[in-house]
Design an enzyme around this catalytic site. Structure first.
Site, PDB file in Angstrom:
ATOM      1  N   ASP A   1       3.162 -38.684  20.234  1.00 48.52           N
ATOM      2  CA  ASP A   1       2.270 -39.833  20.148  1.00 48.52           C
ATOM      3  C   ASP A   1       2.060 -40.368  21.557  1.00 48.52           C
ATOM      4  O   ASP A   1       3.000 -40.433  22.360  1.00 48.52           O
ATOM      5  CB  ASP A   1       2.887 -40.937  19.287  1.00 48.52           C
ATOM      6  CG  ASP A   1       2.773 -40.653  17.798  1.00 48.52           C
ATOM      7  OD1 ASP A   1       2.405 -39.520  17.444  1.00 48.52           O
ATOM      8  OD2 ASP A   1       3.063 -41.568  17.005  1.00 48.52           O
TER       9      ASP A   1
ATOM     10  N   HIS B   1      -8.799 -31.454  37.256  1.00 46.85           N
ATOM     11  CA  HIS B   1      -8.059 -32.532  36.601  1.00 46.85           C
ATOM     12  C   HIS B   1      -6.605 -32.123  36.332  1.00 46.85           C
ATOM     13  O   HIS B   1      -6.330 -31.048  35.791  1.00 46.85           O
ATOM     14  CB  HIS B   1      -8.740 -32.902  35.275  1.00 46.85           C
ATOM     15  CG  HIS B   1      -8.139 -34.103  34.635  1.00 46.85           C
ATOM     16  ND1 HIS B   1      -8.437 -35.394  35.018  1.00 46.85           N
ATOM     17  CD2 HIS B   1      -7.226 -34.218  33.637  1.00 46.85           C
ATOM     18  CE1 HIS B   1      -7.743 -36.242  34.289  1.00 46.85           C
ATOM     19  NE2 HIS B   1      -6.998 -35.560  33.434  1.00 46.85           N
TER      20      HIS B   1
ATOM     21  N   HIS C   1      -7.789 -36.305  20.904  1.00 47.40           N
ATOM     22  CA  HIS C   1      -8.438 -37.472  21.503  1.00 47.40           C
ATOM     23  C   HIS C   1      -8.863 -37.128  22.919  1.00 47.40           C
ATOM     24  O   HIS C   1      -8.412 -36.159  23.514  1.00 47.40           O
ATOM     25  CB  HIS C   1      -7.529 -38.702  21.480  1.00 47.40           C
ATOM     26  CG  HIS C   1      -6.391 -38.631  22.452  1.00 47.40           C
ATOM     27  ND1 HIS C   1      -5.207 -38.001  22.158  1.00 47.40           N
ATOM     28  CD2 HIS C   1      -6.261 -39.098  23.720  1.00 47.40           C
ATOM     29  CE1 HIS C   1      -4.393 -38.082  23.192  1.00 47.40           C
ATOM     30  NE2 HIS C   1      -5.002 -38.744  24.159  1.00 47.40           N
TER      31      HIS C   1
END
Length: 384
Positions: A305, A262, A335
């Protein structure tokens, strides 16, 4: 991609006499950034662009930010934003900080006036709809999937050729450019770049408007929107040349960089501004290591962010989002994929997702009007 462009008629030598058929002089205007040290273009007008018939303040420009509360992941469903009005009137802003504001627009009519942002560049991503940008630099057609870069100080309007349109809008306080690592010392895009100069479209047609009447230009500057009335058409340029002009780049021309395992989000970067980057997630082959996990690993945004605008397809790592969704994953919180998405990605060969990501290096604030479009349960969507 900013490179030298000439459109229309210009004199052989800059800052010299350039006369009309009746013997009068055309009016030369230098439009540049960073004083006289940034990119610039020279524009030749039929009328003096300094000549104004009337001026009136329309309003102050400010956003009503929510009060700070518990830090959490956020999800806003912008598909339910009402359509109506022109491109400027239809803007509904959701997020912002000192460097940029992010919102959407669903206009249903063309702009009857012209607009000029004197505070920074604008990035417009065309999710739905077709039309053209009419600017002092000429006409630039747009189609679904286009990024439109409008430089600071450009007089333009959006003309729709469909009954409705949907845009992602970024109002920037700085210039928006392709990443530095993809450019050599002369500004040319390098071989490892996921796009090249051939992929960028510049204004196609310049037709000087030699018309009299009453024409309005609304200008954003110093935190205000001001109306200026002219007794001649503001798109009266007979020619221009330089490096500063609007241009288009289609997300469908972004060539994804893939690998055996990835790849980090940085390989998807398409543009950058001061303290933020814009990335394009496009259909691509998955990783080809025999033990690869195509879904992204969990990561912590300790200094940025992350905003994602979902355009089309099934996003490999998310559940419960749809076309037009905006998610905000703030700095300070880890996350990653929703439950089942890591296992579900193993063995798959490709993804058809299409999304725009904006990473900011200063915290984003939420505009209060965004609350009516928010999914309050998103923070808990990682529970099994």
């Amino acid at each position: 991609m900013p490179h030298y462009v000439k459109l229309g008629n210009v004199p052989p030598k800059r800052h010299t006499q350039f006369r009309k058929e009746d013997g009068g002089l055309y009016y030369e205007q230098l439009m540049g950034t960073k004083g006289f040290s940034g990119i610039q273009s020279l524009i030749y007008h039929i009328n003096p662009p300094t000549q104004v018939k009337a001026v009136k303040k329309i309003k102050d420009i400010h956003y009503e930010w929510e009060e700070k509360d518990a830090l959490k992941h956020r999800h806003f469903g912008t598909a339910s934003v009402e359509s109506g009005g022109d491109f400027l009137e239809a803007r509904v802003m959701f997020l912002g900080n000192e460097d940029l504001t992010i919102g959407v627009a669903r206009p249903t009519q063309s702009m009857p006036y012209f607009y000029r942002n004197g505070e920074g560049d604008e990035l417009i991503f065309v999710h739905e709809g077709e039309g053209k940008i009419e600017s002092i630099f000429g006409e630039l057609s747009f189609y679904p999937g286009d990024y439109l870069i409008i430089p600071i100080g450009t007089t333009y309007r959006v003309v729709l050729e469909t009954s409705e349109a949907r845009f992602l809008v970024v109002e920037s306080n700085s210039e928006i450019v392709p990443p530095k690592r993809y450019r050599n010392a002369h500004g040319q895009l390098l071989e490892h770049s996921p796009f090249c100069e051939r992929d960028f479209r510049v204004p196609e047609r310049l037709e000087a408007k030699d018309e009299r009447g009453e024409f309005e230009v609304r200008v954003r500057a110093q935190g205000m929107l001001t109306s200026y009335l002219y007794d001649f058409h503001p798109l009266d340029a007979v020619g221009w040349d330089g490096y500063l002009y609007p241009y288009a780049f289609s997300i469908h021309d972004f060539e994804p960089i893939t690998g055996r395992v990835h790849q980090p989000p940085t390989v998807h970067q398409t543009f950058e501004g001061h303290n933020y980057v814009v990335c394009s997630f496009v259909p691509r082959l998955y990783d080809y290591h025999p033990l690869a996990v195509p879904a992204p690993y969990v990561h912590s945004n300790v200094e940025s962010d992350e905003v994602l605008y979902y355009v089309a397809g099934e996003f490999m790592s998310r559940k419960g989002i749809s076309e037009g969704s905006i998610t905000l994953h703030p700095s300070g919180l880890p996350h990653g994929p929703h439950p089942g998405k890591m296992e579900g990605s193993i063995g798959k060969k490709e993804t058809k997702e299409l999304a725009v990501m904006i990473d900011t290096f200063r915290p984003l604030r939420v505009v209060k009007q965004a609350h009516s479009y928010e999914d309050p349960n998103y923070m808990y969507s990682w529970l099994p």
